[in-house]
Write an enzyme that holds these catalytic residues in place. Structure first.
Site, PDB file in Angstrom:
ATOM      1  N   GLN A   1       7.518 -10.748  10.458  1.00 54.29           N
ATOM      2  CA  GLN A   1       7.741  -9.920   9.107  1.00 54.29           C
ATOM      3  C   GLN A   1       6.417  -9.085   9.268  1.00 54.29           C
ATOM      4  O   GLN A   1       5.357  -9.527   9.081  1.00 54.29           O
ATOM      5  CB  GLN A   1       7.644 -11.068   7.866  1.00 54.29           C
ATOM      6  CG  GLN A   1       7.457 -10.119   6.590  1.00 54.29           C
ATOM      7  CD  GLN A   1       8.492  -9.237   6.094  1.00 54.29           C
ATOM      8  OE1 GLN A   1       8.320  -8.144   6.261  1.00 54.29           O
ATOM      9  NE2 GLN A   1       9.565  -9.600   5.538  1.00 54.29           N
TER      10      GLN A   1
ATOM     11  N   GLU B   1      13.744  -2.405   9.859  1.00 55.42           N
ATOM     12  CA  GLU B   1      14.502  -2.205   8.332  1.00 55.42           C
ATOM     13  C   GLU B   1      13.464  -2.478   7.411  1.00 55.42           C
ATOM     14  O   GLU B   1      13.469  -1.820   6.285  1.00 55.42           O
ATOM     15  CB  GLU B   1      15.252  -3.718   8.564  1.00 55.42           C
ATOM     16  CG  GLU B   1      16.118  -3.646   7.219  1.00 55.42           C
ATOM     17  CD  GLU B   1      15.510  -4.418   6.000  1.00 55.42           C
ATOM     18  OE1 GLU B   1      16.045  -4.349   4.899  1.00 55.42           O
ATOM     19  OE2 GLU B   1      14.737  -5.089   6.218  1.00 55.42           O
TER      20      GLU B   1
ATOM     21  N   GLY C   1      15.645  -9.243   3.738  1.00 52.76           N
ATOM     22  CA  GLY C   1      15.807  -9.621   2.511  1.00 52.76           C
ATOM     23  C   GLY C   1      14.662 -10.887   1.926  1.00 52.76           C
ATOM     24  O   GLY C   1      15.215 -11.732   1.375  1.00 52.76           O
ATOM     25  N   GLU C   2      13.822 -10.816   2.734  1.00 55.10           N
ATOM     26  CA  GLU C   2      12.815 -11.796   2.518  1.00 55.10           C
ATOM     27  C   GLU C   2      12.336 -11.927   0.929  1.00 55.10           C
ATOM     28  O   GLU C   2      12.081 -12.936   0.601  1.00 55.10           O
ATOM     29  CB  GLU C   2      11.573 -11.828   3.366  1.00 55.10           C
ATOM     30  CG  GLU C   2      10.391 -12.843   3.148  1.00 55.10           C
ATOM     31  CD  GLU C   2       9.787 -13.139   4.128  1.00 55.10           C
ATOM     32  OE1 GLU C   2       8.495 -13.942   4.007  1.00 55.10           O
ATOM     33  OE2 GLU C   2       9.656 -12.711   5.313  1.00 55.10           O
ATOM     34  N   ARG C   3      12.309 -10.536   0.334  1.00 58.17           N
ATOM     35  CA  ARG C   3      11.912 -10.774  -0.920  1.00 58.17           C
ATOM     36  C   ARG C   3      12.772 -11.470  -1.942  1.00 58.17           C
ATOM     37  O   ARG C   3      12.532 -12.173  -2.860  1.00 58.17           O
ATOM     38  CB  ARG C   3      11.335  -9.088  -1.468  1.00 58.17           C
ATOM     39  CG  ARG C   3      11.012  -9.149  -2.685  1.00 58.17           C
ATOM     40  CD  ARG C   3      10.264  -7.849  -3.247  1.00 58.17           C
ATOM     41  NE  ARG C   3      10.134  -7.418  -4.499  1.00 58.17           N
ATOM     42  CZ  ARG C   3      11.147  -6.928  -5.359  1.00 58.17           C
ATOM     43  NH1 ARG C   3      12.337  -6.800  -4.971  1.00 58.17           N
ATOM     44  NH2 ARG C   3      10.583  -6.698  -6.529  1.00 58.17           N
TER      45      ARG C   3
END
Length: 282
Positions: free
Chosen positions: A44, A119, A85-87
């Protein structure tokens, strides 16, 4: 991954045509997964997450749930790695959700790394430092060109080149940029300084709260002081201190034989002249 097409299948086929809004329209292929079965992307690019923003999103998710599916890839251990979509994943954990909607995509480990970087650069509000590091990693580790990155992000090659130039700054200045203590435009101004001078000038910029224009003037004075023929160090120091006090460009020139010289104060307009006069009188 071939050099000809470093993004493999491409963002559209791997990430799908998913907008960034929280649309309630069902997306084909979505499944629910236990939130504990999902692990973050180890590559990330974002180093810092805004905890207040995630807490705010968590409150929203408590009411509405996760509307936009996370993008995942199955790994060999029976769990799923995040591509996108980690958030939302972090906020869902904070909200106490047990499952989240996901879309599974096939991707090699190498493709996943590239996709995760691209992304995040494309869709997230990364810090200038994190964005530059991610771009550099795409170039060094995966053979992408600046043109490849520009095309993937919908940016001009010039903007990618400018972002990468930030990495030429002193590491201590980069840390100030990463923490948000230094604006990108201000940091870019420091690039014209010698590496050894960048951090001290950056500290002065932060301490005095200088604008970009004021920083440009400070950098210009500093550069000129370096090129003047061996000015006495005390004279250079006095010149800089006087310039800082008056908020204007100052030049001190000495006559070699008599020891005298002249003091030149430059102003842009009458308002600045009045400010200089007021500061001298004070």
């Amino acid at each position: 991954m071939s050099a000809r097409n470093p993004l493999g299948k491409g963002l559209e086929s791997l990430l799908g045509d998913i907008s960034n809004d929280q649309s309630k329209t069902p997306t084909p292929g979505v499944m629910e997964l236990p939130i504990g079965s999902i692990v973050p992307n180890p590559d990330q690019p974002r180093q810092d997450f805004n905890e207040e923003s995630i807490a705010s999103l968590a409150e929203s998710l408590k009411q509405q749930g996760v509307m936009q599916p996370l993008i995942v890839r199955a790994d060999d251990n029976g769990s799923y790695q995040l591509i996108s979509g980690e958030r939302r994943w972090r906020a869902a954990q904070l909200a106490g959700l047990l499952t989240v909607p996901v879309l599974e995509r096939e991707a090699t480990a190498s493709e996943m790394l590239v996709l995760g970087l691209v992304e995040n650069l494309q869709r997230e509000d990364l810090s200038p430092y994190d964005a530059a590091v991610a771009m550099q990693k795409l170039i060094e580790d995966h053979g992408l060109s600046q043109g490849d990155i520009a095309q993937a992000l919908g940016k001009s090659p010039g903007s990618v080149s400018n972002a990468l130039r930030l990495l030429r700054l002193d590491k201590r200045v980069l840390e100030l940029l990463r923490k948000g203590q230094l604006e990108e435009a201000t940091a870019r101004t420091l690039l014209s300084l010698e590496l050894s001078a960048q951090f001290s000038v950056a500290q002065k910029v932060i301490k005095k709260g200088l604008s970009v224009r004021q920083t440009e003037a400070l950098v210009k004075r500093h550069g000129r002081a370096k090129t003047v023929t061996r000015k006495d160090a005390d004279v250079v120091r006095l010149q800089d201190e006087l310039a800082d006090s008056l908020g204007a460009e100052v030049t001190i020139s000495q006559r070699a034989k008599r020891g005298g010289g002249y003091l030149r104060i430059q102003y842009r307009n009458l308002a600045q002249l009045q400010t200089i006069i007021d500061r001298i009188k004070a």
